[in-house]
Motif scaffolding. Structure first.
Motif, PDB file in Angstrom:
ATOM      1  N   ALA A   3       0.833  -1.206   0.000  1.00 13.41           N
ATOM      2  CA  ALA A   3       0.000   0.000   0.000  1.00 13.41           C
ATOM      3  C   ALA A   3       0.862   1.247   0.000  1.00 13.41           C
ATOM      4  O   ALA A   3       0.562   2.222  -0.696  1.00 13.41           O
ATOM      5  N   ALA A   4       1.946   1.236   0.770  1.00 12.67           N
ATOM      6  CA  ALA A   4       2.827   2.409   0.828  1.00 12.67           C
ATOM      7  C   ALA A   4       3.412   2.707  -0.549  1.00 12.67           C
ATOM      8  O   ALA A   4       3.435   3.859  -0.993  1.00 12.67           O
ATOM      9  N   TYR A   5       3.854   1.679  -1.245  1.00 11.23           N
ATOM     10  CA  TYR A   5       4.488   1.889  -2.552  1.00 11.23           C
ATOM     11  C   TYR A   5       3.470   2.023  -3.687  1.00 11.23           C
ATOM     12  O   TYR A   5       3.811   2.525  -4.756  1.00 11.23           O
ATOM     13  N   ARG A   6       2.235   1.631  -3.451  1.00 13.29           N
ATOM     14  CA  ARG A   6       1.172   1.829  -4.438  1.00 13.29           C
ATOM     15  C   ARG A   6       0.674   3.272  -4.428  1.00 13.29           C
ATOM     16  O   ARG A   6       0.296   3.838  -5.455  1.00 13.29           O
ATOM     17  N   ALA A   7       0.679   3.899  -3.258  1.00 10.25           N
ATOM     18  CA  ALA A   7       0.076   5.220  -3.083  1.00 10.25           C
ATOM     19  C   ALA A   7       0.625   6.293  -4.030  1.00 10.25           C
ATOM     20  O   ALA A   7      -0.157   7.075  -4.564  1.00 10.25           O
ATOM     21  N   PRO A   8       1.937   6.387  -4.294  1.00  9.30           N
ATOM     22  CA  PRO A   8       2.416   7.436  -5.196  1.00  9.30           C
ATOM     23  C   PRO A   8       1.922   7.300  -6.638  1.00  9.30           C
ATOM     24  O   PRO A   8       2.073   8.219  -7.433  1.00  9.30           O
ATOM     25  N   LEU A   9       1.326   6.185  -6.955  1.00  8.07           N
ATOM     26  CA  LEU A   9       0.801   5.979  -8.307  1.00  8.07           C
ATOM     27  C   LEU A   9      -0.668   6.389  -8.429  1.00  8.07           C
ATOM     28  O   LEU A   9      -1.246   6.278  -9.504  1.00  8.07           O
ATOM     29  N   CYS A  10      -1.265   6.870  -7.353  1.00  2.00           N
ATOM     30  CA  CYS A  10      -2.694   7.210  -7.363  1.00  2.00           C
ATOM     31  C   CYS A  10      -3.035   8.306  -8.363  1.00  2.00           C
ATOM     32  O   CYS A  10      -4.142   8.326  -8.895  1.00  2.00           O
ATOM     33  N   ARG A  11      -2.119   9.207  -8.642  1.00  3.76           N
ATOM     34  CA  ARG A  11      -2.396  10.268  -9.609  1.00  3.76           C
ATOM     35  C   ARG A  11      -2.572   9.680 -11.009  1.00  3.76           C
ATOM     36  O   ARG A  11      -3.329  10.197 -11.820  1.00  3.76           O
ATOM     37  N   ILE A  12      -1.875   8.581 -11.284  1.00  4.54           N
ATOM     38  CA  ILE A  12      -1.949   7.949 -12.602  1.00  4.54           C
ATOM     39  C   ILE A  12      -3.099   6.945 -12.646  1.00  4.54           C
ATOM     40  O   ILE A  12      -3.908   6.944 -13.576  1.00  4.54           O
ATOM     41  N   VAL A  13      -3.160   6.077 -11.651  1.00  8.26           N
ATOM     42  CA  VAL A  13      -4.225   5.076 -11.544  1.00  8.26           C
ATOM     43  C   VAL A  13      -4.784   5.169 -10.127  1.00  8.26           C
ATOM     44  O   VAL A  13      -4.178   4.645  -9.188  1.00  8.26           O
ATOM     45  N   PRO A  14      -5.919   5.851  -9.937  1.00  6.12           N
ATOM     46  CA  PRO A  14      -6.479   6.005  -8.596  1.00  6.12           C
ATOM     47  C   PRO A  14      -6.737   4.655  -7.923  1.00  6.12           C
ATOM     48  O   PRO A  14      -7.093   3.670  -8.584  1.00  6.12           O
ATOM     49  N   ALA A  15      -6.529   4.627  -6.616  1.00  8.68           N
ATOM     50  CA  ALA A  15      -6.773   3.398  -5.845  1.00  8.68           C
ATOM     51  C   ALA A  15      -8.272   3.098  -5.830  1.00  8.68           C
ATOM     52  O   ALA A  15      -9.079   3.993  -5.630  1.00  8.68           O
ATOM     53  N   LYS A  16      -8.609   1.852  -6.036  1.00 16.28           N
ATOM     54  CA  LYS A  16     -10.017   1.451  -6.051  1.00 16.28           C
ATOM     55  C   LYS A  16     -10.363   0.600  -4.838  1.00 16.28           C
ATOM     56  O   LYS A  16     -11.347  -0.117  -4.837  1.00 16.28           O
TER      57      LYS A  16
END
Length: 196
Positions: A3-16
């Motif tokens: 989750a920590a390393y997924r979070a910076p990608l939210c601007r590109i692919v928002p977390a669902k």
């Protein structure tokens, strides 16, 4: 950790989805959540997390909107009191977590009947508590992890906490974000398709 390393990608692919750690008191849920949050600052620990379920719905919604492209830990989901108080606690969690997954805030009208846009969550929520929010729809939008008694090795936890205080996790995230920045335009083009 994911989750920590997924979070910076939210601007590109928002977390669902959100992550929710549950378990009895003393099973180290908050400590695990704090270790993940410490990737975004070495001063984060179990006594210093960015949000708590005792805050109001509006406050949690605002904090979630400010936590752009980072992980947001919300600690201590523990509904108590009479049936109405417990129901309100669950309704708050439903609003905050559903808003985070749907990327929508609660719009309002002011006294002049003008629209005030809601605060849209921008990151990935990792929450913890002794109980979990109700609702089948909400369950489908979160990964719930049960932390069993004795599942956390306390010696390794102590070392991980020292590493977090020393800034090792924050340094790792800094390196990762720098690496992402160097290929951000390419990721904006390719990652949504790869995700789908």
């Amino acid at each position: 950790l994911a989750a920590a390393y997924r979070a910076p990608l939210c601007r590109i692919v928002p977390a669902k989805m959100s992550i929710f750690l549950t378990g009895e008191t003393g099973n180290q849920k908050t400590e695990l959540t704090a270790l993940a949050q410490s990737h975004f600052g070495r001063k984060f620990n179990a006594q210093n997390l960015p949000a708590n379920w005792t805050s109001t719905e509006n406050a949690l919604e605002w904090v979630a909107s400010m936590a752009r492209d980072v992980m947001l830990a919300i600690d201590d989901f523990k509904p108590s009191g009479n049936a109405n108080s417990v129901a309100q606690y669950h309704a708050k969690a439903d609003r905050v977590l559903r808003g985070a997954v749907n990327h929508g805030g609660r719009d309002r009208l002011n006294s002049g009947i003008e629209l005030i846009p809601g605060h849209q969550p921008q990151g990935l929520i990792v929450a913890s508590g002794e109980d979990a929010p109700r609702g089948q729809s909400l369950q489908a939008r979160r990964l719930q992890i049960y932390v069993a008694k004795g599942a956390v090795d306390l010696t390794r936890l102590t070392q991980a906490q020292a590493d977090a205080r020393d800034g090792r996790y924050a340094a790792g995230m800094s390196g990762y974000v720098s690496w992402l920045a160097g290929q951000f335009d390419d990721l904006k083009r390719t990652l949504p398709g790869r995700f789908e």
